[in-house]
Motif scaffolding. Structure first.
Motif, PDB file in Angstrom:
ATOM      1  N   PRO A 290       7.296  11.109  -3.320  1.00  0.00           N
ATOM      2  CA  PRO A 290       7.156   9.816  -4.009  1.00  0.00           C
ATOM      3  C   PRO A 290       8.100   8.764  -3.426  1.00  0.00           C
ATOM      4  O   PRO A 290       9.162   9.089  -2.872  1.00  0.00           O
ATOM      5  CB  PRO A 290       7.530  10.147  -5.460  1.00  0.00           C
ATOM      6  N   ASN A 291       7.712   7.519  -3.562  1.00  0.00           N
ATOM      7  CA  ASN A 291       8.538   6.381  -3.123  1.00  0.00           C
ATOM      8  C   ASN A 291       8.924   6.481  -1.649  1.00  0.00           C
ATOM      9  O   ASN A 291      10.059   6.191  -1.263  1.00  0.00           O
ATOM     10  CB  ASN A 291       9.806   6.276  -3.981  1.00  0.00           C
ATOM     11  N   PHE A 292       7.959   6.903  -0.837  1.00  0.00           N
ATOM     12  CA  PHE A 292       8.197   7.009   0.599  1.00  0.00           C
ATOM     13  C   PHE A 292       7.526   5.837   1.305  1.00  0.00           C
ATOM     14  O   PHE A 292       6.328   5.621   1.178  1.00  0.00           O
ATOM     15  CB  PHE A 292       7.663   8.341   1.124  1.00  0.00           C
ATOM     16  N   TYR A 293       8.342   5.096   2.058  1.00  0.00           N
ATOM     17  CA  TYR A 293       7.841   3.972   2.828  1.00  0.00           C
ATOM     18  C   TYR A 293       8.504   3.992   4.196  1.00  0.00           C
ATOM     19  O   TYR A 293       9.725   4.110   4.306  1.00  0.00           O
ATOM     20  CB  TYR A 293       8.146   2.637   2.134  1.00  0.00           C
TER      21      TYR A 293
ATOM     22  N   GLN B 262       0.841  -1.189   0.000  1.00  0.00           N
ATOM     23  CA  GLN B 262       0.000   0.000   0.000  1.00  0.00           C
ATOM     24  C   GLN B 262       0.881   1.244   0.000  1.00  0.00           C
ATOM     25  O   GLN B 262       1.842   1.336   0.752  1.00  0.00           O
ATOM     26  CB  GLN B 262      -0.908   0.036   1.239  1.00  0.00           C
ATOM     27  N   LYS B 263       0.565   2.199  -0.866  1.00  0.00           N
ATOM     28  CA  LYS B 263       1.340   3.435  -0.935  1.00  0.00           C
ATOM     29  C   LYS B 263       0.815   4.494   0.024  1.00  0.00           C
ATOM     30  O   LYS B 263       1.557   5.409   0.395  1.00  0.00           O
ATOM     31  CB  LYS B 263       1.318   3.978  -2.374  1.00  0.00           C
ATOM     32  N   GLU B 264      -0.432   4.395   0.401  1.00  0.00           N
ATOM     33  CA  GLU B 264      -1.022   5.412   1.264  1.00  0.00           C
ATOM     34  C   GLU B 264      -0.471   5.296   2.680  1.00  0.00           C
ATOM     35  O   GLU B 264      -0.289   4.204   3.214  1.00  0.00           O
ATOM     36  CB  GLU B 264      -2.545   5.267   1.285  1.00  0.00           C
ATOM     37  N   LEU B 265      -0.245   6.454   3.275  1.00  0.00           N
ATOM     38  CA  LEU B 265       0.268   6.506   4.641  1.00  0.00           C
ATOM     39  C   LEU B 265      -0.905   6.436   5.613  1.00  0.00           C
ATOM     40  O   LEU B 265      -1.862   7.199   5.504  1.00  0.00           O
ATOM     41  CB  LEU B 265       1.060   7.799   4.842  1.00  0.00           C
TER      42      LEU B 265
END
Length: 315
Positions: free
Chosen positions: A121-124, A11-14
């Motif tokens: 972008p591309n933050f995990y 999942q990309k959503e925080l």
């Protein structure tokens, strides 16, 4: 205030959480002593290190402890009072543990808000090292943005000073120069931390992390160079306007002195005739046209004085 965020794999959503989980990000904004103590006890982070991020005078540094790595950097912030803006720096503490990343700051900053708003972008959160480098990259780019704003403001004040030399405008230039001094000091100390990170082997690197760190170092150096250039330009501008003001004052004083000389000549002549002496010895004292003759003579003397002063560039 404590806020907890996490990206779940796939999942990309925080997501904002109510409790701290594995591989989450805990953002502490102006935390209380009790909140700091709880984090310190639960994750074996030195309480003094946590408090260091709340000290506005704390220097940037990198420390590697048994249970965590502490990265302390200075970040730019905007202050506004009486419709005036100025810029300074405050510390941001980043604590990387085996399970969680903690950030500690005195106030909410745009650097971290970009992550919360999903603008990075591309933050995990589970890619801890990349997350840290992304924070540092945003910090360097924010320095560059504020530097451009300061330069634009300095140009606006300079245009105003070409028309009128008000003290308030000169004070604005001084305030902007002071901001650049803060930026210079902070960027230099941040550079030391970045160079240590380049050689640091305690952090786990993901693909492209090293390239991202190099980008951070480049952006930071660019900000340092811009700060140095703008500082020199601003200092030269202030020196120039100071010299112009002094020169204008000298011109005014010279003009007033010349006018004083011209006005003093007829006053001196009339003073001679105002002496309490026998009028028989004074030229034209018995003539019915004496006043007119003396007035014309005084005017001629004044014109000669004006001619001499103009020839010497005193008028």
């Amino acid at each position: 205030m404590i806020r907890i965020f996490k990206n779940y794999e796939g999942q990309k959503e925080l997501q904002e959480l109510n409790s701290i989980e594995l591989e989450s990000w805990v953002a502490l904004t102006n935390p209380t002593s009790e909140e700091l103590r709880n984090i310190s006890d639960s994750y074996q982070i030195d309480l003094d290190d946590l408090k260091a991020a709340l000290d506005t005078e704390e220097r940037s540094r990198l420390e590697n402890e048994d249970n965590y790595t502490m990265i302390l950097v200075n970040i730019p912030v905007v202050r506004e009072e009486d419709e005036k803006k100025w810029y300074e720096t405050i510390p941001l503490g980043i604590f990387i543990t085996r399970k969680v990343v903690f950030t500690v700051c005195l106030e909410e900053t745009n650097i971290l808000k970009q992550f919360i708003d999903g603008l990075v972008p591309n933050f995990y959160t589970y890619m801890k090292t990349r997350f840290v480098y992304q924070i540092l990259y945003n910090n360097a780019t924010l320095f560059l943005y504020y530097l451009r704003v300061i330069d634009q403001r300095a140009n606006q004040v300079e245009e105003i000073l070409h028309e009128t030399s008000r003290n308030s405008d000169l004070i604005q230039l001084y305030d902007l120069e002071k901001c650049l001094v803060y930026f210079t000091t902070s960027l230099k100390s941040n550079e030391v931390v970045l160079e240590k990170l380049r050689k640091h082997i305690g952090l786990k690197h993901y693909e492209e992390d090293q390239e991202l760190l190099e980008d951070v170092i480049i952006e930071n150096k660019q900000a340092m160079e811009m700060t140095y250039i703008y500082h020199n330009i601003l200092r030269s501008t202030m020196s120039l306007f100071g010299s112009i003001i002094d020169n204008n004052l000298n011109q005014v004083m010279k003009f007033l002195a010349a006018i004083t000389i011209v006005v003093e000549l007829p006053t001196m002549i009339s003073g001679f005739y105002g002496m309490n002496v026998n009028g028989a010895g004074m030229p034209f004292s018995q003539s019915p046209f004496g006043f007119a003759i003396i007035s014309v003579f005084s005017l001629i003397v004044c014109l000669i004085a004006v001619y001499i002063l103009k020839k010497k560039n005193l008028l």
